[in-house]
Scaffold this active site. Sequence first.
Site: not given
Ligand code: 13P
Length: 252
Positions: A96, A214, A168, A10, A12, A98, A174
């Site tokens: 997601h 992560s 997640e 992803n 983002k 976010e 992150g």
């Molecule tokens: P990270 O792998 O950067 O922690 O992000 C996970 C994520 O939100 C994937 O959608």
Amino acid sequence: MSRKPFIAGNWKMNKNPKEAKAFIEAVASKLPSSELVEAGIAAPALTLSTVLEAAKGSELKVAAQNSYFENEGAFTGENSPKVLAEMGTDYVVIGHSERRDYFHETDEDINKKAKAIFANGLTPIICCGESLETYEAGNAVEFVGAQVSAALAGLSEEQVSSLVIAYEPIWAIGTGKSATQDDAQNMCKAVRDVVAADFGQAVADKVRVQYGGSVKPENVAEYMACPDVDGALVGGASLEAESFLALLDFVK
Ligand code: 13P
């Protein structure tokens, strides 16, 4: 009961079309056999056509990171699932954390999006996951279970069998603080149990559940060894071609 592993990057809100093209060209011919593992990239809407073009003829699956639940109309700034399908997109990531946190998406929105995505012949990757507060209070199973039930409400058994759920935990996204192998297994199992309760065990045995938060080349094999973890949704470690390819090495 064999569920094909699915590793999806992803991106983002990262990469411009030029960077996206260079990445896809670097990985497209180096993917392991799609018999062993499915590999995909969820690209931002602005690079989606570039990514689809560059991925043509390869095994790489392409996902959008969001779509609206209407196909067209006066919805300024939104992305049509119908157009995503016409463009040749395979998957759409929805829900997601976010999107839920920064753009106030509700369980009801996500459920409507899932239905619209299926109506257009696409497959949703439905994200769920709890905050640190919920995790520390010991309420993760209950909270995530409610998210999953709400997202899937009204879908058919066939639809649920074919979709992907990405667990997640927000505290692992992150942060470099990935979930333990036990946490990932237990939560992915809890997600599958909710699917079993709502749609029956046969459906639950087919639905693919990814862990995200992560994930990197150094820990991906640990998660993939869990019986209920069918893949990973990867942010940061999917941004470099070499790292993305290394995430797929666990199949070797
Ligand atoms: P990270 O792998 O950067 O922690 O992000 C996970 C994520 O939100 C994937 O959608």
